[in-house]
Design an enzyme around this catalytic site. Structure first.
Site, PDB file in Angstrom:
ATOM      1  CE1 TYR A  56      -3.367  -2.723   0.258  1.00 10.61           C
ATOM      2  CE2 TYR A  56      -3.669  -2.222   2.572  1.00 10.61           C
ATOM      3  CZ  TYR A  56      -4.012  -2.957   1.461  1.00 10.61           C
ATOM      4  OH  TYR A  56      -5.002  -3.900   1.550  1.00 10.61           O
ATOM      5  N   GLY A 208     -16.679   2.565  -1.021  1.00 11.57           N
ATOM      6  CA  GLY A 208     -17.330   3.875  -0.938  1.00 11.57           C
ATOM      7  C   GLY A 208     -18.662   3.914  -1.649  1.00 11.57           C
TER       8      GLY A 208
HETATM    9  N1  LIG Z   1      -7.467  -8.319   1.082  1.00 10.45           N
HETATM   10  C1  LIG Z   1      -7.676  -7.554   0.052  1.00 10.45           C
HETATM   11  O1  LIG Z   1      -7.552  -7.980  -1.101  1.00 10.45           O
HETATM   12  C2  LIG Z   1      -8.101  -6.136   0.258  1.00 10.45           C
HETATM   13  C3  LIG Z   1      -8.527  -5.372  -0.834  1.00 10.45           C
HETATM   14  C4  LIG Z   1      -8.915  -4.064  -0.592  1.00 10.45           C
HETATM   15  C5  LIG Z   1      -8.874  -3.539   0.680  1.00 10.45           C
HETATM   16  N2  LIG Z   1      -8.433  -4.301   1.720  1.00 10.45           N
HETATM   17  C6  LIG Z   1      -8.359  -3.755   3.097  1.00 10.45           C
HETATM   18  O2  LIG Z   1      -9.673  -3.508   3.519  1.00 10.45           O
HETATM   19  C7  LIG Z   1      -9.795  -2.155   3.975  1.00 10.45           C
HETATM   20  C8  LIG Z   1     -11.218  -1.683   3.740  1.00 10.45           C
HETATM   21  O3  LIG Z   1     -11.598  -1.847   2.393  1.00 10.45           O
HETATM   22  P1  LIG Z   1     -11.723  -0.656   1.372  1.00 10.45           P
HETATM   23  O4  LIG Z   1     -11.065   0.535   1.912  1.00 10.45           O
HETATM   24  O5  LIG Z   1     -11.262  -1.121   0.077  1.00 10.45           O
HETATM   25  O6  LIG Z   1     -13.231  -0.460   1.158  1.00 10.45           O
HETATM   26  P2  LIG Z   1     -14.487   0.140   1.948  1.00 10.45           P
HETATM   27  O7  LIG Z   1     -14.255   0.143   3.410  1.00 10.45           O
HETATM   28  O8  LIG Z   1     -15.613  -0.597   1.393  1.00 10.45           O
HETATM   29  O9  LIG Z   1     -14.580   1.618   1.375  1.00 10.45           O
HETATM   30  C9  LIG Z   1     -13.662   2.616   1.610  1.00 10.45           C
HETATM   31  C10 LIG Z   1     -14.186   3.881   0.971  1.00 10.45           C
HETATM   32  O10 LIG Z   1     -15.417   4.247   1.621  1.00 10.45           O
HETATM   33  C11 LIG Z   1     -15.359   5.615   2.018  1.00 10.45           C
HETATM   34  N3  LIG Z   1     -16.113   5.750   3.275  1.00 10.45           N
HETATM   35  C12 LIG Z   1     -15.732   5.349   4.501  1.00 10.45           C
HETATM   36  N4  LIG Z   1     -16.693   5.642   5.408  1.00 10.45           N
HETATM   37  C13 LIG Z   1     -17.682   6.238   4.735  1.00 10.45           C
HETATM   38  C14 LIG Z   1     -18.928   6.789   5.110  1.00 10.45           C
HETATM   39  N5  LIG Z   1     -19.345   6.765   6.388  1.00 10.45           N
HETATM   40  N6  LIG Z   1     -19.729   7.317   4.147  1.00 10.45           N
HETATM   41  C15 LIG Z   1     -19.320   7.348   2.848  1.00 10.45           C
HETATM   42  N7  LIG Z   1     -18.144   6.855   2.433  1.00 10.45           N
HETATM   43  C16 LIG Z   1     -17.325   6.301   3.367  1.00 10.45           C
HETATM   44  C17 LIG Z   1     -13.893   5.916   2.184  1.00 10.45           C
HETATM   45  O11 LIG Z   1     -13.638   7.277   1.974  1.00 10.45           O
HETATM   46  P3  LIG Z   1     -12.799   8.155   3.074  1.00 10.45           P
HETATM   47  O12 LIG Z   1     -11.484   7.470   3.277  1.00 10.45           O
HETATM   48  O13 LIG Z   1     -12.678   9.461   2.393  1.00 10.45           O
HETATM   49  O14 LIG Z   1     -13.637   8.187   4.303  1.00 10.45           O
HETATM   50  C18 LIG Z   1     -13.260   5.064   1.084  1.00 10.45           C
HETATM   51  O15 LIG Z   1     -13.249   5.767  -0.131  1.00 10.45           O
HETATM   52  C19 LIG Z   1      -8.711  -1.411   3.207  1.00 10.45           C
HETATM   53  O16 LIG Z   1      -8.345  -0.219   3.853  1.00 10.45           O
HETATM   54  C20 LIG Z   1      -7.608  -2.435   3.195  1.00 10.45           C
HETATM   55  O17 LIG Z   1      -6.879  -2.372   4.412  1.00 10.45           O
HETATM   56  C21 LIG Z   1      -8.079  -5.588   1.526  1.00 10.45           C
END
Ligand SMILES: NC(=O)c1ccc[n+]([C@@H]2O[C@H](COP(=O)([O-])OP(=O)(O)OC[C@H]3O[C@@H](n4cnc5c(N)ncnc54)[C@H](OP(=O)(O)O)[C@@H]3O)[C@@H](O)[C@H]2O)c1
Length: 328
Positions: A56, A208
């Site tokens: 990352y 998001g």
């Molecule tokens: N194992 C894997 O293959 C894999 C893949 C992807 C991710 N991950 C891990 O999983 C974590 C979480 O997944 P993710 O970040 O991809 O997806 P997520 O949690 O589904 O979505 C993150 C997005 O949602 C937004 N968000 C957060 N809270 C919100 C709210 N209350 N209202 C509206 N929008 C909101 C965030 O924006 P803001 O930041 O601007 O709040 C960001 O753009 C990652 O950080 C990573 O550590 C793992």
């Protein structure tokens, strides 16, 4: 903050974890100070599970975590993914699960994190050229040496999870699981339950989408994952947004936000499911913490089944080349 156990007899972690990926540019620019403050606010609130990956921001994310947890290492349960190969221009070059590569990744991770151990260490994807037994066996050596506390997997198939578990107890599988991504329910989740392995859910907000901020016609900054994510292509986003609007109405009727419903839904899947909340802002973290106290009744859950339908989502969760790396 309530706690959950990561797999049968596994370590206790907070019921929700903080996903730090977005703090290193995965979804557009991030503010350094706000990112650090968000991680610290999570620890203050009793969220110990911090999810990162050495790739990352090519190490940037781990350095950020180190800065944020300075003097508080014992309050954090750090989950690190490794194996994704990067190039100087930010490109992606496949996955390396060879034992020697793993030891090298881990060595740099420990240095960047400023710690002598990683709490949960996970190959980000299964390297198709390396038997999973070899990768897990090598991490098990790192457990015995004290550099790793627990072993996890990410986006692995049920069959691979079984093979890995024979080599060393697996604490958790990290995999996408949300109101609109429920494939895991068919085979993966039952297998995890049979084997006593926790499920760490990512993409709970579908990057998001379910939060409702992304409007049809949305422009994404260069480097934002969603700029090439099928679900966020203009026509698909327009279709998906209608469903998100229905979710937002459902949430508004209950005095909460759409994101909070999505988080509460993930928490309702079982005590062995630990949702990651991906955010780089304290305000959203606070929203997620409030959602962790929200209970959806059986009527609410049944209504949700009718308004948010995985089969009506336009676009896969990754582009085709990345889809091919799932279920490894
Ligand atoms: N194992 C894997 O293959 C894999 C893949 C992807 C991710 N991950 C891990 O999983 C974590 C979480 O997944 P993710 O970040 O991809 O997806 P997520 O949690 O589904 O979505 C993150 C997005 O949602 C937004 N968000 C957060 N809270 C919100 C709210 N209350 N209202 C509206 N929008 C909101 C965030 O924006 P803001 O930041 O601007 O709040 C960001 O753009 C990652 O950080 C990573 O550590 C793992």
């Amino acid at each position: 903050m309530q706690q959950r156990v990561l797999g049968t007899g596994g370590p206790k972690v907070s019921a929700i974890g903080l996903g730090c990926m977005g703090m290193s540019g995965a979804y557009g620019a991030a503010d350094h100070d706000e990112s650090v403050a968000t991680i610290r606010a999570a620890l203050d609130a009793g969220i110990n599970l911090l999810n990162t990956g050495d790739f990352y921001g090519m190490g940037h994310n781990e350095s950020l975590v180190r800065e944020a947890i300075q003097g508080r290492r014992d309050q954090a349960f750090i989950a690190v993914k490794f194996g994704a190969l990067r190039s100087p221009d930010g490109g992606w070059g496949g996955f390396d699960g060879r034992p020697a590569a793993m030891r090298n990744f881990l060595t740099y991770t420990l240095q960047r994190l400023g710690t002598d151990h990683v709490d949960l260490y996970q190959p980000a994807r299964i390297d198709p050229t390396v038997p999973v037994e070899d990768t897990i066996g090598a991490i098990a050596d790192m457990v015995r040496a004290g550099h790793v506390r627990h072993i996890g997997l990410s986006e692995a198939s049920a069959a691979t999870v079984r093979r890995a578990q024979k080599v060393h107890p697996i604490a958790a599988l990290e995999i996408e699981y949300s109101l609109i991504d429920r494939d895991v329910e068919t085979e993966v989740l039952p297998t995890l339950r049979e084997l006593g392995i926790g499920l760490v859910a990512y993409g709970v907000l579908s990057r998001g989408l379910l939060g409702g901020d992304l409007k049809p016609g949305q422009n994404f900054a260069p480097g934002d994952f969603r700029g090439h994510g099928p679900r966020f292509m203009p026509e698909n986003l327009a279709q998906n947004h209608k469903m998100v609007e229905a979710l937002a109405s459902f949430a508004a009727e209950r005095g909460v936000s759409a994101a909070q419903v999505a988080i509460a839904w993930a928490l309702s899947r079982g005590k062995d499911v630990i949702p990651l909340i991906g955010t780089k802002r304290r305000s959203r973290l606070a929203e997620a913490i409030a959602a962790s106290e929200l209970t959806l009744g059986s009527d609410d859950l049944a209504t949700l089944e009718t308004i948010v339908r995985p089969d009506q989502v336009a676009g896969t969760r990754y582009a085709a080349p990345q889809m091919a790396l799932l279920n490894g």
